[in-house]
Design an enzyme around this catalytic site. Structure first.
Site, PDB file in Angstrom:
ATOM      1  N   GLY A 254      61.386  97.497  57.076  1.00 29.98           N
ATOM      2  CA  GLY A 254      60.255  97.085  56.252  1.00 29.98           C
ATOM      3  C   GLY A 254      59.860  98.048  55.152  1.00 29.98           C
ATOM      4  O   GLY A 254      58.741  97.978  54.645  1.00 29.98           O
TER       5      GLY A 254
ATOM      6  N   ARG B 160      68.520  86.647  58.166  1.00 31.25           N
ATOM      7  CA  ARG B 160      68.961  85.308  58.563  1.00 31.25           C
ATOM      8  C   ARG B 160      69.365  84.509  57.323  1.00 31.25           C
ATOM      9  O   ARG B 160      68.736  84.640  56.265  1.00 31.25           O
ATOM     10  CB  ARG B 160      67.850  84.538  59.285  1.00 31.25           C
ATOM     11  CG  ARG B 160      67.289  85.216  60.495  1.00 31.25           C
ATOM     12  CD  ARG B 160      68.275  85.375  61.620  1.00 31.25           C
ATOM     13  NE  ARG B 160      68.854  84.122  62.070  1.00 31.25           N
ATOM     14  CZ  ARG B 160      69.855  84.046  62.936  1.00 31.25           C
ATOM     15  NH1 ARG B 160      70.413  85.142  63.430  1.00 31.25           N
ATOM     16  NH2 ARG B 160      70.318  82.875  63.308  1.00 31.25           N
TER      17      ARG B 160
ATOM     18  N   HIS C 108      68.810  92.973  47.052  1.00 25.59           N
ATOM     19  CA  HIS C 108      70.135  93.271  47.619  1.00 25.59           C
ATOM     20  C   HIS C 108      70.588  94.627  47.079  1.00 25.59           C
ATOM     21  O   HIS C 108      70.428  94.898  45.880  1.00 25.59           O
ATOM     22  CB  HIS C 108      71.135  92.174  47.219  1.00 25.59           C
ATOM     23  CG  HIS C 108      72.487  92.393  47.802  1.00 25.59           C
ATOM     24  ND1 HIS C 108      72.766  92.132  49.136  1.00 25.59           N
ATOM     25  CD2 HIS C 108      73.628  92.862  47.267  1.00 25.59           C
ATOM     26  CE1 HIS C 108      74.026  92.439  49.379  1.00 25.59           C
ATOM     27  NE2 HIS C 108      74.580  92.879  48.259  1.00 25.59           N
TER      28      HIS C 108
ATOM     29  N   GLU D  97      73.621  79.829  48.268  1.00 23.76           N
ATOM     30  CA  GLU D  97      74.688  80.778  48.583  1.00 23.76           C
ATOM     31  C   GLU D  97      74.097  82.168  48.759  1.00 23.76           C
ATOM     32  O   GLU D  97      73.243  82.590  47.972  1.00 23.76           O
ATOM     33  CB  GLU D  97      75.713  80.814  47.439  1.00 23.76           C
ATOM     34  CG  GLU D  97      76.483  79.528  47.264  1.00 23.76           C
ATOM     35  CD  GLU D  97      77.313  79.170  48.485  1.00 23.76           C
ATOM     36  OE1 GLU D  97      77.972  80.082  49.032  1.00 23.76           O
ATOM     37  OE2 GLU D  97      77.267  78.001  48.908  1.00 23.76           O
TER      38      GLU D  97
ATOM     39  N   GLU E 247      65.384 100.804  45.082  1.00 24.15           N
ATOM     40  CA  GLU E 247      64.841  99.497  45.481  1.00 24.15           C
ATOM     41  C   GLU E 247      63.320  99.525  45.505  1.00 24.15           C
ATOM     42  O   GLU E 247      62.660  98.552  45.120  1.00 24.15           O
ATOM     43  CB  GLU E 247      65.353  99.118  46.875  1.00 24.15           C
ATOM     44  CG  GLU E 247      66.835  98.809  46.938  1.00 24.15           C
ATOM     45  CD  GLU E 247      67.267  98.408  48.345  1.00 24.15           C
ATOM     46  OE1 GLU E 247      66.627  97.547  48.960  1.00 24.15           O
ATOM     47  OE2 GLU E 247      68.254  98.992  48.837  1.00 24.15           O
TER      48      GLU E 247
END
Ligand code: GRF
Length: 215
Positions: free
Chosen positions: A11, A90, A108, A142, A173
């Site tokens: 997190g 998920r 990502h 996708e 990030e």
């Protein structure tokens, strides 16, 4: 704009978003955090910050669709307008992705479209590329595909391990995701022809964002 965050673990990106959203004038607030794992450390961060949480275990549902419907119900009840995936592990059903189309972001740890999927940093090192980074994009069916909101570049150093590289990309990030959320929540970023157009606040951000190496 009311934001719901989906997590599965540590997190730290959620924490970076939370910190940013609590700055005066930030155009988004986090109203709920959903984890598919009860032991996700990110839940503790939410509890300490007084953010509503829900644990929805995929193991309690017969199908991906039923699991996603349970998440959707929590998001809707909380009044969520934008979903931020932050280390959510998920794969989402087509129906959920369609419902939240252009209202769901993911981060990502690579410069997409390179190095989609798992084990990103080892694959990055093995490939020999000199520059990697992070990407925030709108979610599509996708995995790790969709219109790109913002990217940060990070150098791959000769003695990097997957861990040292992951640590430096993660620091990027934590700068990138709040910036991208600000662009989307303020309305400055919008999707047109499956690309993101960014405008407003006097700036036009058309190229990649380069985040300096920390330290
Ligand atoms: C981050 O590297 C993110 O890019 C990837 O999973 C990791 C999650 O880390 N999708 P955290 O849970 O936000 O600390």
């Amino acid at each position: 704009m009311k934001v719901g965050v989906l997590i599965s673990g540590r997190g730290s990106n959620f924490e970076a978003l939370l910190k940013a959203t609590r700055e005066p004038g930030y155009p988004a607030e986090i109203v709920v955090v959903i984890s598919n794992r009860a032991d996700a450390d990110g839940l503790k961060i939410a509890h300490e910050a007084g953010i509503a949480t829900a644990v929805i275990s995929h193991k309690d549902y017969d199908s991906r669709e039923a699991f996603d419907a349970a998440m959707d119900a929590v998001l809707v009840k909380a009044g969520v307008e934008l979903v931020c995936n932050a280390g959510f592990m998920r794969i989402l059903s087509d129906g959920f992705v369609a419902k939240w189309r252009d209202r769901q972001l993911n981060i990502h740890p690579s410069l997409l479209p390179a190095f989609k999927g798992l084990h990103v940093h080892q694959r990055t090192i093995d490939s020999g590329v000199r520059i990697t980074g992070a990407t925030v994009h709108f979610v599509r069916a996708e995995m790790d595909e969709g219109p790109i909101v913002a990217q940060a570049a990070v150098a791959v150093l000769p003695d990097d391990t997957a861990q040292t590289l992951a640590d430096r990309v993660l620091a990027a990030e934590h700068v990138l995701y709040p910036l991208a959320l600000r662009l989307v929540a303020s309305g400055a970023a919008r999707v047109a022809d499956e690309r993101v157009i960014i405008q407003g606040e006097g700036d036009v951000v058309s190229g990649p964002l380069f985040v300096p190496l920390p330290g």
